[in-house]
Scaffold this motif. Structure first.
Motif, mmCIF file in Angstrom:
data_model
loop_
_atom_site.group_PDB
_atom_site.id
_atom_site.type_symbol
_atom_site.label_atom_id
_atom_site.label_comp_id
_atom_site.label_asym_id
_atom_site.label_seq_id
_atom_site.Cartn_x
_atom_site.Cartn_y
_atom_site.Cartn_z
ATOM 1 N N HIS A 1 0.820 -1.207 0.000
ATOM 2 C CA HIS A 1 0.000 0.000 0.000
ATOM 3 C C HIS A 1 0.859 1.265 0.000
ATOM 4 N N ILE A 2 2.012 1.218 0.637
ATOM 5 C CA ILE A 2 2.927 2.355 0.623
ATOM 6 C C ILE A 2 3.499 2.533 -0.779
ATOM 7 N N LEU A 3 3.911 1.443 -1.404
ATOM 8 C CA LEU A 3 4.438 1.504 -2.765
ATOM 9 C C LEU A 3 3.387 2.072 -3.715
ATOM 10 N N ALA A 4 2.160 1.592 -3.627
ATOM 11 C CA ALA A 4 1.084 2.097 -4.493
ATOM 12 C C ALA A 4 0.797 3.566 -4.194
ATOM 13 N N GLY A 5 0.788 3.946 -2.917
ATOM 14 C CA GLY A 5 0.515 5.328 -2.543
ATOM 15 C C GLY A 5 1.558 6.290 -3.080
ATOM 16 N N VAL A 6 2.827 5.919 -2.973
ATOM 17 C CA VAL A 6 3.898 6.758 -3.498
ATOM 18 C C VAL A 6 3.816 6.812 -5.020
ATOM 19 N N TYR B 1 -10.225 -15.345 5.335
ATOM 20 C CA TYR B 1 -9.029 -15.614 4.542
ATOM 21 C C TYR B 1 -8.054 -14.449 4.638
ATOM 22 N N SER B 2 -6.788 -14.738 4.436
ATOM 23 C CA SER B 2 -5.768 -13.698 4.377
ATOM 24 C C SER B 2 -5.335 -13.555 2.922
ATOM 25 N N GLY B 3 -4.461 -12.606 2.674
ATOM 26 C CA GLY B 3 -3.943 -12.455 1.317
ATOM 27 C C GLY B 3 -4.359 -11.159 0.652
ATOM 28 N N THR B 4 -4.391 -10.063 1.399
ATOM 29 C CA THR B 4 -4.728 -8.767 0.835
ATOM 30 C C THR B 4 -3.566 -8.227 -0.001
ATOM 31 N N HIS B 5 -3.870 -7.413 -0.995
ATOM 32 C CA HIS B 5 -2.818 -6.795 -1.816
ATOM 33 C C HIS B 5 -3.364 -5.499 -2.409
ATOM 34 N N ILE B 6 -2.519 -4.473 -2.438
ATOM 35 C CA ILE B 6 -2.879 -3.181 -3.026
ATOM 36 C C ILE B 6 -1.857 -2.867 -4.106
ATOM 37 N N TYR B 7 -2.342 -2.373 -5.232
ATOM 38 C CA TYR B 7 -1.485 -2.043 -6.372
ATOM 39 C C TYR B 7 -2.095 -0.851 -7.107
ATOM 40 N N ALA B 8 -1.340 -0.272 -8.007
ATOM 41 C CA ALA B 8 -1.821 0.823 -8.843
ATOM 42 C C ALA B 8 -2.143 0.266 -10.222
ATOM 43 N N THR B 9 -3.182 0.799 -10.856
ATOM 44 C CA THR B 9 -3.585 0.324 -12.174
ATOM 45 C C THR B 9 -4.268 1.441 -12.953
ATOM 46 N N ASN B 10 -4.279 1.284 -14.257
ATOM 47 C CA ASN B 10 -5.096 2.157 -15.097
ATOM 48 C C ASN B 10 -6.207 1.339 -15.756
ATOM 49 N N ASP C 1 -2.200 8.014 4.195
ATOM 50 C CA ASP C 1 -2.793 8.622 5.390
ATOM 51 C C ASP C 1 -2.885 7.566 6.484
ATOM 52 N N THR C 2 -2.117 7.761 7.556
ATOM 53 C CA THR C 2 -2.039 6.761 8.628
ATOM 54 C C THR C 2 -3.403 6.446 9.235
ATOM 55 N N ALA C 3 -4.220 7.470 9.492
ATOM 56 C CA ALA C 3 -5.536 7.225 10.096
ATOM 57 C C ALA C 3 -6.412 6.374 9.175
ATOM 58 N N GLU C 4 -6.409 6.688 7.889
ATOM 59 C CA GLU C 4 -7.201 5.909 6.925
ATOM 60 C C GLU C 4 -6.683 4.478 6.822
ATOM 61 N N LEU C 5 -5.372 4.325 6.811
ATOM 62 C CA LEU C 5 -4.783 2.990 6.722
ATOM 63 C C LEU C 5 -5.070 2.176 7.971
ATOM 64 N N SER C 6 -4.970 2.803 9.126
ATOM 65 C CA SER C 6 -5.226 2.099 10.391
ATOM 66 C C SER C 6 -6.646 1.546 10.448
ATOM 67 N N LYS C 7 -7.606 2.286 9.911
ATOM 68 C CA LYS C 7 -8.993 1.805 9.860
ATOM 69 C C LYS C 7 -9.098 0.503 9.072
ATOM 70 N N ARG C 8 -8.152 0.310 8.162
ATOM 71 C CA ARG C 8 -8.176 -0.849 7.272
ATOM 72 C C ARG C 8 -7.081 -1.862 7.613
ATOM 73 N N LYS C 9 -6.522 -1.732 8.818
ATOM 74 C CA LYS C 9 -5.515 -2.658 9.338
ATOM 75 C C LYS C 9 -4.224 -2.679 8.521
#
Length: 161
Positions: free
Chosen positions: A30-35, A56-65, A109-117
């Motif tokens: 999520h940090i990589l995608a955010g930057v 289940y586990s296995g969350t992932h965040i990425y950037a896309t068009n 945004d730390t507060a927004e990220l914290s809400k989403r673990k």
């Protein structure tokens, strides 16, 4: 598929000293995608989040068009990234399922990220944002040819580093 050891995952310093691909692929995606989204090298990018089904586990965040994606692997076709991700998760757990959602919050945004673990940049051993900028700058955006490749799709190549 890489699975980080719990002793590393729970130790901020050990987590920090992993290779960039491991660090951004397994805990700081999520940090990589955010930057990346702060100043994307290509137009039209936004964040997407793979949210596993309940239990289940296995969350992932990425950037896309919508066509290309950017994550710890660099650039790829979005559909290829998703197919590979699903195969990897289902290899570990055959009934694994997830939903893909478009990110509607600021990824740094730390507060927004914290809400989403997820951890905010200020919650890591060191600030991961400069590290992410360096990682991103080392990967050249793909170039497109006007023709079609042998498989009938448009040709897309990542420029050499």
């Amino acid at each position: 598929m890489f699975e980080p050891k719990q002793t590393v995952k729970n130790d901020p310093e050990k987590r920090w000293y992993q290779s960039d691909r491991v660090f951004f692929g397994f805990g700081a995606c999520h940090i990589l995608a955010g930057v990346f989204l702060e100043d994307p090298p290509l137009e039209g990018f936004y964040g997407e989040w793979i949210v596993p089904a309940k239990g289940y586990s296995g969350t992932h965040i990425y950037a896309t068009n919508g066509v290309l994606a950017f994550d710890f692997h660099g650039y790829s076709y979005r559909e290829n990234l998703l197919a590979k991700y699903w195969r990897g998760q289902q290899k570990r757990c055959p009934d694994w399922a997830a939903t893909i959602i478009e990110i509607d919050f600021h990824l740094l945004d730390t507060a927004e990220l914290s809400k989403r673990k997820h951890l905010g940049a200020d919650q890591y051993f060191n600030d991961p944002r400069p590290r992410a900028k360096q990682f991103i700058s080392a990967i050249k955006p793909p170039t497109f040819s006007r023709g079609r490749n042998a498989a009938g799709g448009h040709a897309c190549q990542t420029s050499p580093k």
